[in-house]
Design a protein around this motif. Structure first.
Motif, PDB file in Angstrom:
ATOM      1  N   LYS A  31       0.866  -1.132   0.024  1.00 33.60           N
ATOM      2  CA  LYS A  31      -0.122   0.014  -0.084  1.00 33.60           C
ATOM      3  C   LYS A  31       0.931   1.286  -0.007  1.00 33.60           C
ATOM      4  N   ASN A  32       2.027   1.323   0.780  1.00 39.01           N
ATOM      5  CA  ASN A  32       2.796   2.567   1.076  1.00 39.01           C
ATOM      6  C   ASN A  32       3.839   2.555  -0.353  1.00 39.01           C
ATOM      7  N   TYR A  33       4.099   1.656  -0.737  1.00 35.59           N
ATOM      8  CA  TYR A  33       5.533   1.419  -1.972  1.00 35.59           C
ATOM      9  C   TYR A  33       4.808   0.539  -3.038  1.00 35.59           C
ATOM     10  N   PRO A  34       3.774   0.933  -3.695  1.00 37.88           N
ATOM     11  CA  PRO A  34       3.172   0.090  -4.752  1.00 37.88           C
ATOM     12  C   PRO A  34       4.179  -0.052  -6.006  1.00 37.88           C
ATOM     13  N   GLU A  35       5.139   1.042  -6.120  1.00 37.62           N
ATOM     14  CA  GLU A  35       6.088   1.060  -7.160  1.00 37.62           C
ATOM     15  C   GLU A  35       7.155  -0.196  -6.889  1.00 37.62           C
ATOM     16  N   LEU A  36       7.218  -0.430  -5.680  1.00 36.73           N
ATOM     17  CA  LEU A  36       8.272  -1.382  -5.418  1.00 36.73           C
ATOM     18  C   LEU A  36       7.569  -2.924  -5.387  1.00 36.73           C
ATOM     19  N   LEU A  37       6.185  -3.077  -5.026  1.00 36.05           N
ATOM     20  CA  LEU A  37       5.761  -4.378  -4.665  1.00 36.05           C
ATOM     21  C   LEU A  37       4.581  -4.919  -5.685  1.00 36.05           C
ATOM     22  N   THR A  38       4.222  -3.934  -6.433  1.00 35.88           N
ATOM     23  CA  THR A  38       2.933  -4.203  -7.395  1.00 35.88           C
ATOM     24  C   THR A  38       3.517  -4.153  -8.904  1.00 35.88           C
ATOM     25  N   ASP A  39       2.798  -4.872  -9.793  1.00 38.08           N
ATOM     26  CA  ASP A  39       3.404  -5.008 -11.301  1.00 38.08           C
ATOM     27  C   ASP A  39       4.841  -5.223 -11.482  1.00 38.08           C
ATOM     28  N   LEU A  40       5.061  -6.101 -10.606  1.00 40.24           N
ATOM     29  CA  LEU A  40       6.669  -6.397 -10.618  1.00 40.24           C
ATOM     30  C   LEU A  40       6.989  -7.385 -11.838  1.00 40.24           C
ATOM     31  N   ARG A  41       7.139  -6.947 -12.842  1.00 39.95           N
ATOM     32  CA  ARG A  41       7.541  -7.643 -14.045  1.00 39.95           C
ATOM     33  C   ARG A  41       8.716  -7.773 -14.464  1.00 39.95           C
ATOM     34  N   LEU A  42       9.257  -8.810 -15.173  1.00 40.75           N
ATOM     35  CA  LEU A  42      10.612  -8.674 -15.618  1.00 40.75           C
ATOM     36  C   LEU A  42      10.892  -7.367 -16.471  1.00 40.75           C
ATOM     37  N   GLU A  43      10.050  -6.888 -17.140  1.00 42.26           N
ATOM     38  CA  GLU A  43      10.260  -5.594 -18.310  1.00 42.26           C
ATOM     39  C   GLU A  43      10.739  -4.378 -17.417  1.00 42.26           C
ATOM     40  N   GLU A  80      13.908 -17.681 -16.248  1.00 50.49           N
ATOM     41  CA  GLU A  80      12.503 -17.124 -15.886  1.00 50.49           C
ATOM     42  C   GLU A  80      11.252 -18.220 -16.283  1.00 50.49           C
ATOM     43  N   LYS A  81      11.455 -19.083 -16.979  1.00 51.53           N
ATOM     44  CA  LYS A  81      10.542 -19.928 -17.408  1.00 51.53           C
ATOM     45  C   LYS A  81      10.675 -21.366 -16.493  1.00 51.53           C
ATOM     46  N   GLU A  82      11.705 -21.556 -15.942  1.00 55.23           N
ATOM     47  CA  GLU A  82      11.952 -22.781 -15.156  1.00 55.23           C
ATOM     48  C   GLU A  82      11.459 -22.389 -13.558  1.00 55.23           C
ATOM     49  N   HIS A  83      11.583 -21.140 -13.209  1.00 51.09           N
ATOM     50  CA  HIS A  83      11.140 -21.251 -11.884  1.00 51.09           C
ATOM     51  C   HIS A  83       9.859 -20.305 -11.781  1.00 51.09           C
ATOM     52  N   ALA A  84       8.926 -20.718 -11.163  1.00 48.87           N
ATOM     53  CA  ALA A  84       7.840 -19.955 -11.044  1.00 48.87           C
ATOM     54  C   ALA A  84       7.808 -18.917  -9.872  1.00 48.87           C
ATOM     55  N   ASN A  85       7.004 -18.009 -10.102  1.00 47.57           N
ATOM     56  CA  ASN A  85       7.260 -16.652  -9.191  1.00 47.57           C
ATOM     57  C   ASN A  85       5.854 -16.817  -8.348  1.00 47.57           C
ATOM     58  N   ILE A  86       6.164 -17.341  -7.116  1.00 44.34           N
ATOM     59  CA  ILE A  86       4.847 -17.573  -6.322  1.00 44.34           C
ATOM     60  C   ILE A  86       4.229 -16.293  -5.886  1.00 44.34           C
ATOM     61  N   PHE A  87       4.880 -14.891  -6.084  1.00 40.72           N
ATOM     62  CA  PHE A  87       4.208 -13.800  -5.868  1.00 40.72           C
ATOM     63  C   PHE A  87       3.424 -13.174  -6.919  1.00 40.72           C
ATOM     64  N   GLU A  88       3.041 -13.902  -7.830  1.00 39.31           N
ATOM     65  CA  GLU A  88       2.406 -13.472  -9.145  1.00 39.31           C
ATOM     66  C   GLU A  88       1.100 -12.920  -8.701  1.00 39.31           C
ATOM     67  N   CYS A  89       0.609 -13.498  -7.834  1.00 33.28           N
ATOM     68  CA  CYS A  89      -0.866 -13.087  -7.344  1.00 33.28           C
ATOM     69  C   CYS A  89      -1.193 -11.593  -6.818  1.00 33.28           C
ATOM     70  N   PHE A  90       0.293 -11.166  -6.789  1.00 34.49           N
ATOM     71  CA  PHE A  90       0.190  -9.528  -6.347  1.00 34.49           C
ATOM     72  C   PHE A  90       0.307  -8.644  -7.560  1.00 34.49           C
ATOM     73  N   ASP A 100      14.966   1.901  -8.844  1.00 29.74           N
ATOM     74  CA  ASP A 100      15.224   0.699  -9.629  1.00 29.74           C
ATOM     75  C   ASP A 100      15.997  -0.193  -8.918  1.00 29.74           C
ATOM     76  N   MET A 101      17.058   0.184  -8.254  1.00 32.21           N
ATOM     77  CA  MET A 101      17.966  -1.092  -7.665  1.00 32.21           C
ATOM     78  C   MET A 101      17.180  -1.644  -6.676  1.00 32.21           C
ATOM     79  N   LEU A 102      16.329  -0.958  -5.589  1.00 34.46           N
ATOM     80  CA  LEU A 102      15.515  -1.608  -4.614  1.00 34.46           C
ATOM     81  C   LEU A 102      14.388  -2.577  -5.398  1.00 34.46           C
ATOM     82  N   ARG A 103      13.922  -2.038  -6.205  1.00 32.57           N
ATOM     83  CA  ARG A 103      12.648  -2.775  -6.984  1.00 32.57           C
ATOM     84  C   ARG A 103      13.344  -4.214  -7.585  1.00 32.57           C
TER      85      ARG A 103
END
Length: 259
Positions: free
Chosen positions: A63-75, A248-258, A116-119
């Motif tokens: 909630k406080n840092y959405p830029e760091l913890l949401t929509d956290l895609r490889l791109e 990337e393809k061989e390791h699931a991201n269990i945080f994908e739900c976020f 960018d580094m922390l993300r």
């Protein structure tokens, strides 16, 4: 399957069931997988109340840092990863810890900002703890400050230092077993002084400074899993690109739900 393995599985299921009952009493509405819940449980050594506090901290940080913890895609972090600022040894150390490396060499802060580094660090840690063995054994971090200058330091504010400390200690469900600082210039002393008040005694005790003495580093991390840059037996740092080691393809991201 041995009786011991059956007991561990049964115990994990029981822990998750009890943890879900605690979550029902909270305001968390996300659909969380058993594997993700075990990530928070194992990060707090199966103490469910401490795990619940950690999970609440994670949602508060979202909630406080959405830029760091949401929509956290490889791109969003690829430009940092291709610059080889976050690296990963292909081999675990003698204790089974994953060995992650932060490399500040050639860091252009105009291209890769502090956020960018922390993300990217969050992105990497999420994928590391998606591995069962890493959740159990934890991670050792080598921070290579070669090339870190006063110009980099001037961008670090006390509030950013506190944010980093909070994420490492109270937000990310990761067991950080050691932090080894190498090639640190004098300015890193100011950086450490800034972050020190926000660190717990446990993290302070796991923080070791080596300068350019790799023999002392080898006392903690065997050279068999270190790059040749640190007098190790493996290839160079450039061969340890995070994405190349942890496909990337061989390791699931269990945080994908976020996302």
């Amino acid at each position: 399957m041995s009786n011991n393995t059956e007991f561990k599985i049964h115990n994990s299921n029981e822990l998750v069931t009890k943890f879900r009952s605690l979550i029902k009493e909270s305001n968390i509405n996300f659909q969380l997988s058993d594997e993700l819940l075990m990530c928070f449980i194992q990060a707090r050594k199966c103490d469910l109340h401490r795990a619940m506090k950690l999970l609440n901290n994670y949602f508060k940080a979202m909630k406080n840092y959405p830029e760091l913890l949401t929509d956290l895609r490889l791109e969003r972090v690829k430009h940092v990863l291709v610059s080889n600022h976050f690296l990963l040894s292909p081999l675990r150390d003698q204790h089974g810890h994953r060995l992650a490396i932060f490399n500040s060499l050639n860091w252009d802060i105009r291209v890769c900002s502090l956020d960018d580094m922390l993300r990217t660090a969050v992105f990497c840690f999420q994928r590391l703890v998606s591995e069962q063995e890493t959740r159990s054994n934890g991670v050792v971090l080598i921070m290579d400050f070669k090339g870190f200058t006063f110009h980099h330091f001037t961008h670090v504010t006390p509030s950013f230092a506190k944010k980093v400390a909070d994420f490492v200690q109270d937000v990310l469900p990761i067991r950080l077993k050691g932090i080894h600082v190498i090639h640190e210039p004098q300015v890193v002393k100011f950086l450490v002084a800034m972050v020190w008040p926000f660190l717990t005694n446990k993290i302070r005790n796991r923080l070791v400074f080596h300068g350019s003495c790799f023999k002392t580093l080898h006392h903690h991390v065997k050279p068999s899993c270190l790059p040749s840059n640190y007098d190790g037996w493996l290839g160079t740092l450039d061969s340890m690109n995070f994405s190349r080691v942890l496909f990337e393809k061989e390791h699931a991201n269990i945080f994908e739900c976020f996302n």
